[in-house]
Write a protein that holds these residues in place. Structure first.
Motif, PDB file in Angstrom:
ATOM      1  N   GLU A  45       0.849  -1.188   0.000  1.00 10.90           N
ATOM      2  CA  GLU A  45       0.000   0.000   0.000  1.00 10.90           C
ATOM      3  C   GLU A  45       0.884   1.238   0.000  1.00 10.90           C
ATOM      4  OE1 GLU A  45      -0.756   0.186   4.854  1.00 10.90           O
ATOM      5  OE2 GLU A  45      -2.422  -0.123   3.475  1.00 10.90           O
ATOM      6  N   SER A  65      -4.032  -1.743  -5.678  1.00 12.47           N
ATOM      7  CA  SER A  65      -4.990  -0.654  -5.852  1.00 12.47           C
ATOM      8  C   SER A  65      -4.449   0.585  -5.149  1.00 12.47           C
ATOM      9  CB  SER A  65      -6.368  -1.024  -5.290  1.00 12.47           C
ATOM     10  OG  SER A  65      -6.294  -1.240  -3.882  1.00 12.47           O
ATOM     11  N   SER A  67      -5.847   3.920  -2.777  1.00  3.52           N
ATOM     12  CA  SER A  67      -6.979   4.406  -1.997  1.00  3.52           C
ATOM     13  C   SER A  67      -7.588   5.645  -2.653  1.00  3.52           C
ATOM     14  CB  SER A  67      -6.546   4.740  -0.563  1.00  3.52           C
ATOM     15  OG  SER A  67      -5.986   3.608   0.066  1.00  3.52           O
ATOM     16  N   PRO A  68      -8.918   5.730  -2.720  1.00  6.08           N
ATOM     17  CA  PRO A  68      -9.567   6.902  -3.314  1.00  6.08           C
ATOM     18  C   PRO A  68      -9.154   8.191  -2.606  1.00  6.08           C
ATOM     19  CG  PRO A  68     -11.143   5.121  -3.017  1.00  6.08           C
ATOM     20  CD  PRO A  68      -9.892   4.690  -2.320  1.00  6.08           C
ATOM     21  N   ASP A  90     -10.406  -3.979 -10.702  1.00  6.07           N
ATOM     22  CA  ASP A  90     -11.833  -4.127 -10.430  1.00  6.07           C
ATOM     23  C   ASP A  90     -12.375  -2.759 -10.051  1.00  6.07           C
ATOM     24  OD1 ASP A  90     -10.633  -3.794  -8.005  1.00  6.07           O
ATOM     25  OD2 ASP A  90     -11.454  -5.596  -7.067  1.00  6.07           O
ATOM     26  N   CYS A  91     -13.440  -2.718  -9.292  1.00  2.63           N
ATOM     27  CA  CYS A  91     -14.067  -1.440  -8.932  1.00  2.63           C
ATOM     28  C   CYS A  91     -13.138  -0.547  -8.114  1.00  2.63           C
ATOM     29  CB  CYS A  91     -15.359  -1.699  -8.156  1.00  2.63           C
ATOM     30  SG  CYS A  91     -16.629  -2.561  -9.105  1.00  2.63           S
ATOM     31  N   ARG A  92     -12.196  -1.145  -7.381  1.00  2.00           N
ATOM     32  CA  ARG A  92     -11.314  -0.352  -6.531  1.00  2.00           C
ATOM     33  C   ARG A  92     -10.273   0.443  -7.315  1.00  2.00           C
ATOM     34  NH1 ARG A  92      -9.067  -4.913  -2.680  1.00  2.00           N
ATOM     35  NH2 ARG A  92      -8.948  -5.906  -4.746  1.00  2.00           N
ATOM     36  N   ILE A  93     -10.076   0.089  -8.595  1.00  6.02           N
ATOM     37  CA  ILE A  93      -9.068   0.787  -9.400  1.00  6.02           C
ATOM     38  C   ILE A  93      -9.680   1.975 -10.154  1.00  6.02           C
ATOM     39  CG2 ILE A  93      -9.236  -0.320 -11.663  1.00  6.02           C
ATOM     40  CD1 ILE A  93      -6.025   0.106  -9.575  1.00  6.02           C
ATOM     41  N   GLN A  94     -10.966   2.188  -9.991  1.00  9.62           N
ATOM     42  CA  GLN A  94     -11.635   3.241 -10.759  1.00  9.62           C
ATOM     43  C   GLN A  94     -11.097   4.628 -10.416  1.00  9.62           C
ATOM     44  OE1 GLN A  94     -15.893   3.229 -10.363  1.00  9.62           O
ATOM     45  NE2 GLN A  94     -16.206   4.534 -12.145  1.00  9.62           N
ATOM     46  N   TYR A  95     -10.784   4.877  -9.149  1.00  5.97           N
ATOM     47  CA  TYR A  95     -10.236   6.184  -8.776  1.00  5.97           C
ATOM     48  C   TYR A  95      -8.906   6.431  -9.479  1.00  5.97           C
ATOM     49  CZ  TYR A  95      -7.440   9.541  -6.205  1.00  5.97           C
ATOM     50  OH  TYR A  95      -6.601  10.582  -5.890  1.00  5.97           O
ATOM     51  N   CYS A 135     -19.945  -1.660 -11.219  1.00  6.12           N
ATOM     52  CA  CYS A 135     -19.628  -1.004  -9.945  1.00  6.12           C
ATOM     53  C   CYS A 135     -20.714  -0.016  -9.564  1.00  6.12           C
ATOM     54  CB  CYS A 135     -18.288  -0.286 -10.037  1.00  6.12           C
ATOM     55  SG  CYS A 135     -16.905  -1.365 -10.496  1.00  6.12           S
ATOM     56  N   SER A 139     -23.102  -0.298  -6.289  1.00  2.00           N
ATOM     57  CA  SER A 139     -23.183   0.817  -5.340  1.00  2.00           C
ATOM     58  C   SER A 139     -24.616   1.250  -5.123  1.00  2.00           C
ATOM     59  CB  SER A 139     -22.340   1.985  -5.859  1.00  2.00           C
ATOM     60  OG  SER A 139     -22.442   3.088  -4.994  1.00  2.00           O
TER      61      SER A 139
END
Length: 243
Positions: A45, A65, A67-68, A90-95, A135, A139
């Motif tokens: 991280e 990933s 963190s947003p 996945d959805c966590r990489i969108q930011y 995603c 949500s």
């Protein structure tokens, strides 16, 4: 300014920087800029970063990933290296994908996805909006479920409060007739057992008489009935009407 004072200031900045980002990153101060080298340290991280960071080299680690909001507060950031990390897209990489689209010029080398297999080796910034369509649905589903559960909980609380208030305001009326205050002897016939178990030691001609004289007395003393009614009405709000 004397050279000794300048050296002391640079040493102080270096020490404070290393303390802020943790012992994993190497911090160097060059031309009043804060450059962080966290490459090839097996980091899983991103460590805490100073808001004055101008360069961040965090390539060749084990990041999956980001963190947003991580890069939003780094207002002085000019260059960043993120390649060589096994990003799970996945959805966590969108930011990170959205941030890369806006700041592509400061990225030294495009980071790529390592998984899932459908997007492996694809640049994170090249992921389309369709890739994150599920995603948004997830949500919305989670938000709708939470809203419904809160609404149901509120309804249950309101019903409980309403029931308590109704119970306090309710008045009960109990009617008692004098002919039911006692038990007649003839009514005990239904209480007799249909079959009696006889003992071998008792002759078959013998019979047992049931003394029911004490049952013919009233169960409630009618002289105390007015006092009982008055106590129930005053203390428990129960109205009793004798007929």
């Amino acid at each position: 300014m004397p050279p000794g004072v300048v050296s002391a200031i640079l040493l102080l900045l270096t020490t404070s920087c290393a303390h802020a980002v943790g012992p994993s990153c190497l911090c160097s101060v060059q031309n009043a800029s804060l450059q962080l080298n966290c490459s090839s340290l097996n980091l899983m991280e991103v460590p805490h970063l100073s808001s004055g960071t101008t360069e961040l080299h965090i390539q060749d680690n084990r990041l999956t990933s980001v963190s947003p909001g991580l890069f939003d507060r780094l207002v002085s950031l000019k260059r960043v290296s993120l390649h060589g990390n096994p990003f799970h897209c996945d959805c966590r990489i969108q930011y990170l994908r959205n941030w890369l689209l806006k700041n592509r010029a400061m990225v030294l080398k495009e980071p790529t996805c390592a998984s899932p297999s459908s997007v492996a080796q694809r640049a994170v910034a090249d992921l389309t909006d369709d890739h994150f369509s599920s995603c948004v649905a997830a949500s919305c589903t989670t938000g709708t479920y939470n809203t419904v559960m809160v609404a149901i909980l509120c309804c249950v609380i309101v019903l409980l409060l309403w029931s308590l208030r109704l119970a306090k305001m309710s008045t009960f009326t109990l009617s008692i007739e004098k002919r039911h205050t006692g038990i007649e002897a003839g009514s005990l016939q239904s209480l007799k057992p249909r079959h009696r178990r006889r003992l071998n030691t008792v002759p078959s001609e013998a019979s047992v008489d049931l003394d029911i004289n004490h049952l013919e007395r009233p169960l409630l003393n009618m002289e105390l009935l007015p006092q009982v009614i008055d106590v129930l009405h005053k203390k428990h709000n129960i109205k009793i009407k004798a007929t």
